[in-house]
Design an enzyme around this catalytic site. Structure first.
Site, PDB file in Angstrom:
ATOM      1  N   ASP A 156     -36.253  -4.165 164.157  1.00  0.00           N
ATOM      2  CA  ASP A 156     -36.057  -5.731 163.739  1.00  0.00           C
ATOM      3  C   ASP A 156     -35.077  -6.152 164.478  1.00  0.00           C
ATOM      4  OD1 ASP A 156     -36.870  -7.371 160.416  1.00  0.00           O
ATOM      5  OD2 ASP A 156     -36.475  -8.071 162.608  1.00  0.00           O
TER       6      ASP A 156
HETATM    7  C1  GLC Z   1     -36.773 -11.523 161.963  1.00  0.00           C
HETATM    8  C2  GLC Z   1     -37.606 -10.800 160.937  1.00  0.00           C
HETATM    9  C3  GLC Z   1     -38.750 -10.386 161.655  1.00  0.00           C
HETATM   10  C4  GLC Z   1     -39.157 -11.187 162.793  1.00  0.00           C
HETATM   11  C5  GLC Z   1     -38.086 -10.852 163.839  1.00  0.00           C
HETATM   12  C6  GLC Z   1     -38.379 -11.871 164.968  1.00  0.00           C
HETATM   13  O1  GLC Z   1     -35.324 -11.295 161.471  1.00  0.00           O
HETATM   14  O2  GLC Z   1     -37.210 -10.017 160.066  1.00  0.00           O
HETATM   15  O3  GLC Z   1     -39.882 -10.287 160.747  1.00  0.00           O
HETATM   16  O4  GLC Z   1     -40.513 -10.747 163.536  1.00  0.00           O
HETATM   17  O5  GLC Z   1     -36.843 -11.177 163.311  1.00  0.00           O
HETATM   18  O6  GLC Z   1     -38.164 -13.077 164.694  1.00  0.00           O
END
Ligand code: GLC
Length: 673
Positions: free
Chosen positions: A231
């Site tokens: 993430d």
């Molecule tokens: C965010 C989210 C994730 C998302 C990523 C890119 O913090 O937790 O679900 O796809 O970062 O935006």
């Protein structure tokens, strides 16, 4: 393989293991194709203000002509209980991805709805791993059928937004396997091109550095053969992530540099790096195929409308006040007051901005009912627009009408990423308005826009009908008007329990102690909890009404093997209205040497049944339908004895049931899976 890792220098290889900016990956000095990864579950978040965005610099006028389609939320998809709907949803978003050159869609999320407070519940499917897993699997198949990748997320136990970067989700292995990895295990059968690891720790080790979880369970046991991406900013120590077999760190940070230092210090080897690079090269190669979008923007919008129709849940319909047919009808609808329109989704990375205004609900209802009705509307506002609902205007107009359609609920500033709700009731202003309008008019139909469970107990007895609209995407008003007027027969059922009060919920408002969020309820989340505690609920898991009436009969259970059965039953539409019925198959182990839920969902089906006709539904049961994860044996295990097979119209409306007896050879019992 098209790419030969031997043609890459060490620094080029390291550059492939972390992002370039927020959304793209490296081209290794022009030697490979860089990738574009973008959110999200409800459609493309094209982030026009980001220089990496394919629409960067476009004016709103230009953007409005090409903007992606805002599809229904995964909450809505789960409420449809229709895997084909999930497939079509993913397939539609994939066309937007192709048009905008997106290689991997950062979706779907299958985290369990452990607490209704979680801000991102609208992005997730259910409190039940079987339903969530199968819906996510179809969604992934829909997207990847167009050769666009997906990212099954967030692996795992990211079940709250509070302090998500640092808190450790704590549970025993049986709970983790039966509840928190189980939906991933089912969805991984679709071979998502990527899996995204969560921010949080699991039992004290960050997901991004958790070798047991990423390598032993996800890769080794579940058979995942794609790329694991972090993430965004979920990595800590780069070499620990590589050791855990994380492949790609997003977005750009000091990750490659950290790996270089770890190699120089002999902490990790170039061979370990190469394993990760091979995963990245394999992903890049998957994206290098001919792709063509197959739908126009209008066709995508129409699909969004159709999928929204599949997803509405009719919770109450006293005196069959719905569908609307005639008379003076006041529609208090969310209106576009410049920056807010009807809530179509939640906030954060899953938010899809639509510049084109939604069609007005009152006009659509008027169009559907024609001369038989006199439809007028009054503006209502979403709470976070801080222009609290204009009660007086709505109330005065209410008494002059035969019925009132009242749109209420949350929007992206009340339900979204990075924060949790503090309670599960509607905002006080909306609650007050419902009660005041109900005093003026006995025929109030409440349409609830929300992304998760709502405690409706303060007002539900005062109104005639309630439709759970959810966060239904850009087609919400077309779908809602058709449903209110009977052109669409609501067929959704709840994918999460609506409790009478948050106090009845297992995790409740507890947010951990800032370090550990202890999952003390174990496997007993959602209906598993309310069944175990014998608690009344407002609306149970699997509940939903229809304009039709359905009867269940003729349960047959055919044994194909000691743990293999074919369950079939008849559903008859006894009304004069065509409709679809969601039926659910639950399994119960009434006498077990471990604590087990009263019942668990092990099959479901949605079938269209014309008025007056019957259809037979057939569902399979297999070893895992009866098994639990035995901590002593460290494997899935079926205990011999009686099992009850139940067919329900909801988890608390069991229509048919029959017992079977499993008698596995004691030796065989210990060797399964
Ligand atoms: C965010 C989210 C994730 C998302 C990523 C890119 O913090 O937790 O679900 O796809 O970062 O935006």
């Amino acid at each position: 393989m098209k790419y030969d890792i031997k043609n890459l220098t060490l620094d080029e290889k390291l550059s492939l293991l972390e992002g370039v900016g927020n959304w793209r990956t490296s081209n290794a000095n022009g030697k490979v194709k860089p990738l574009l990864l973008m959110d999200g579950p409800q459609g493309l978040r094209i982030a026009p203000t980001s220089e990496e965005s394919p629409v960067y610099g476009m004016s709103n006028e230009e953007l409005a002509k090409v903007e992606p389609t805002a599809m229904p939320s995964c909450f809505n998809l789960a409420n449809s209980w229709n895997t084909e709907a999930a497939y079509l949803d993913g397939n539609t978003i994939a066309d937007d991805c192709i048009d905008f050159g997106v290689d991997v869609l950062l979706a779907p999320g299958v985290n369990m709805k452990r607490t209704a407070l979680c801000g991102r519940n609208f992005e997730y499917f259910s409190e039940d791993p079987y339903l969530a897993g199968h819906m996510a699997k179809s969604y992934i198949e829909g997207v990847q059928s167009k050769k666009v990748g997906t990212s099954l997320k967030h692996f795992c136990m990211n079940n709250r937004e509070h302090d998500r970067f640092h808190i450790s989700s704590e549970a025993d292995e049986r709970t983790i396997r039966e509840i928190y990895t189980s939906a991933f295990e089912i969805a991984v059968k679709a071979q998502p091109w990527t899996v995204m690891c969560a921010y949080n720790l699991i039992n004290g080790v960050y997901a991004a550095e958790n070798k047991w979880l990423l390598n032993d369970v996800l890769r080794g046991e579940f058979g995942f053969d794609g790329l694991i991406v972090s993430d965004w900013r979920a990595t800590r120590e780069p070499w620990r992530a590589v050791k855990a077999t994380l492949d790609l760190c997003m977005p750009k940070q000091e990750y490659a540099a950290g790996l270089r230092r770890a190699i120089d210090e002999g902490i990790i080897t170039e061979a370990e790096i190469d394993e990760r690079v091979e995963r990245m090269l394999a992903l890049i190669e998957k994206t290098e195929v001919e792709k063509k979008s197959a739908t126009t923007k209008q066709e995508r919008h129409e699909r969004s409308v159709e999928l929204a129709k599949e997803s509405f849940v009719l919770l109450k319909n006293e005196d069959s006040i719905l569908p609307l047919r005639k008379g003076k009808i006041l529609v208090a609808e969310f209106t576009d007051n410049g920056f807010h329109h009807a809530p179509i989704g939640g906030g954060g990375s899953a938010k899809v901005d639509v510049l084109n205004p939604l069609k007005k609900l009152d006009g659509l209802i008027a169009e559907n009912l024609g001369e038989a009705a006199e439809v007028s509307s009054v503006d209502n506002f979403v709470i976070s627009s801080r222009i609290v609902a204009r009660q007086a205007k709505i109330i005065n107009r209410a008494r002059q009408n035969d019925a009132v359609v009242l749109c209420v609920g949350n929007d992206h500033e009340i339900e979204g990423e990075a924060f949790d709700r503090q309670n599960i009731r509607l905002d006080a202003a909306h609650e007050r308005m419902i009660l005041n309008v109900a005093e003026q008019n006995e025929n109030v139909i409440v349409c609830v826009f929300a992304g998760s469970a709502i405690d409706m107990s303060p007002w539900i007895d005062k109104v005639k009908a309630v439709i759970l609209v959810g966060f239904a995407g850009e087609g919400v008003h077309e779908a809602l008007a058709d449903t209110l007027c009977g052109l669409n027969n609501p067929s959704g059922k709840l994918s999460e329990t609506f409790p009478l009060s948050l106090d009845d919920a297992p995790a409740g408002a507890y947010e951990g102690n800032g370090l550990v969020d202890s999952y003390d309820e174990g496997i007993f989340i959602g209906y598993r909890w309310y069944d175990k505690k014998k608690k009344e609920v407002l609306f149970p898991f699997g509940y939903g009404l229809s304009y039709s009436k359905f009867e269940y009969s003729d349960l047959k259970i055919e044994k194909k093997g000691e743990t293999d059965y074919e369950v079939s039953y008849l559903i008859t539409n006894t009304s004069d209205t065509d409709g679809s019925e969601v039926s659910q198959l639950y399994v119960s182990d009434p006498v077990a040497m471990v604590s087990r839920p009263v019942k668990e969902l092990k099959g479901f089906n949605k079938t269209f049944i014309p008025a007056g006709e019957s259809r037979r539904v057939t569902l399979p049961l297999n070893f895992r339908s009866f098994a639990y994860y035995n901590l002593s044996l460290k494997r899935w295990y079926v205990e011999n004895g009686e099992f009850e097979i139940m067919i329900g119209a909801s988890s608390r409306d069991i229509r048919l049931s029959e017992s079977i007896y499993i008698n596995l050879d004691e030796r065989e019992q210990l060797s399964q899976e």
